[in-house]
Scaffold this motif. Structure first.
Motif, PDB file in Angstrom:
ATOM      1  N   UNK A  74       0.840  -1.205   0.000  1.00 57.25           N
ATOM      2  CA  UNK A  74       0.000   0.000   0.000  1.00 57.25           C
ATOM      3  C   UNK A  74       0.873   1.252   0.000  1.00 57.25           C
ATOM      4  N   UNK A  75       2.036   1.132   0.640  1.00 55.30           N
ATOM      5  CA  UNK A  75       2.983   2.242   0.711  1.00 55.30           C
ATOM      6  C   UNK A  75       4.392   1.708   0.457  1.00 55.30           C
ATOM      7  N   UNK A  76       5.096   2.335  -0.466  1.00 56.48           N
ATOM      8  CA  UNK A  76       6.478   1.963  -0.778  1.00 56.48           C
ATOM      9  C   UNK A  76       7.385   3.122  -0.386  1.00 56.48           C
ATOM     10  N   UNK A  77       8.350   2.827   0.473  1.00 56.48           N
ATOM     11  CA  UNK A  77       9.309   3.840   0.891  1.00 56.48           C
ATOM     12  C   UNK A  77      10.648   3.521   0.246  1.00 56.48           C
ATOM     13  N   UNK A  78      11.104   4.420  -0.613  1.00 52.09           N
ATOM     14  CA  UNK A  78      12.342   4.208  -1.361  1.00 52.09           C
ATOM     15  C   UNK A  78      13.456   4.981  -0.671  1.00 52.09           C
TER      16      UNK A  78
END
Length: 204
Positions: A74-78
């Motif tokens: 749901x959330x991708x932190x790069x």
């Protein structure tokens, strides 16, 4: 590009973090207060992140990133130091996932503002990247202004609102009550208790 300020419930959302450095430490310290449904993808992580993984349900996958890692996120932190990898992850991300690009905020669609939280009160602060130092100063000013006494007052407002929901009185009158105690705040606990007692008598 300006972004819409929102507050979201991430309790049941899958969060995938790609990277394991100091920046990820800071992000996880915030996120872990709300959810442990987090997967970290990185060949290595800092000692502090290892401690967090050991003491929570956060999962660490000790390897390089693969596009399938974010298929259900749901959330991708790069948060890697590889510019090309960051670009590729952003490109491969599913359309339903929010992207937080820590090393290139403009290429993401979600940012984490500085915030203060005390009881029912939460205030988020952002200068849209113009001055993080100013945002920190504003936070400090807000913490001084909205101290514990003010937070107790907000708790009182919450009690009044919950009480009014159960009273069989005209909706407009309920609104008038709520408006009155905002325009004329009641800070002292003794006065708050007296007000609640008087309000309860309205339903008798």
């Amino acid at each position: 590009m300006s972004k819409l300020p929102v507050m979201i419930d991430i309790t049941e959302k899958l969060i995938v973090v790609i990277g394991g450095g100091k920046a990820v430490e800071r992000r996880l310290n915030k996120l872990s207060k709300w959810t442990e449904n987090i997967v970290i993808i990185s060949p290595s992580i800092t000692a502090q992140i290892k401690e967090l993984v050991a003491s929570t349900n956060i999962v660490w996958k000790k390897r390089e990133f693969h596009p399938l890692d974010i298929e259900n996120a749901s959330l991708v932190i790069i948060a890697t130091n590889d510019v090309e990898l960051n670009r590729r992850i952003s490109h491969d991300a599913p359309s339903h996932a929010w992207i937080n690009a820590m090393h290139d905020a403009e290429n993401g669609d979600l940012e984490f503002p500085i915030y203060m939280q005390n009881g029912h009160l939460t205030i988020a602060i952002s200068t849209n990247g113009a001055s993080p130092i100013l945002a920190k100063k504003i936070k400090k000013d807000m913490e001084e202004k909205f101290n514990d006494k003010y937070v107790t007052y907000i708790d009182f407002l919450y009690e009044v609102r919950q009480l009014l929901k159960g009273l069989s009185i005209d909706p407009l009158k309920k609104h008038d009550y709520l408006k009155e105690i905002v325009e004329n705040p009641i800070y002292e606990e003794e006065d708050q208790l007296a007000y609640l007692k008087e309000l309860k008598s309205e339903n008798k």
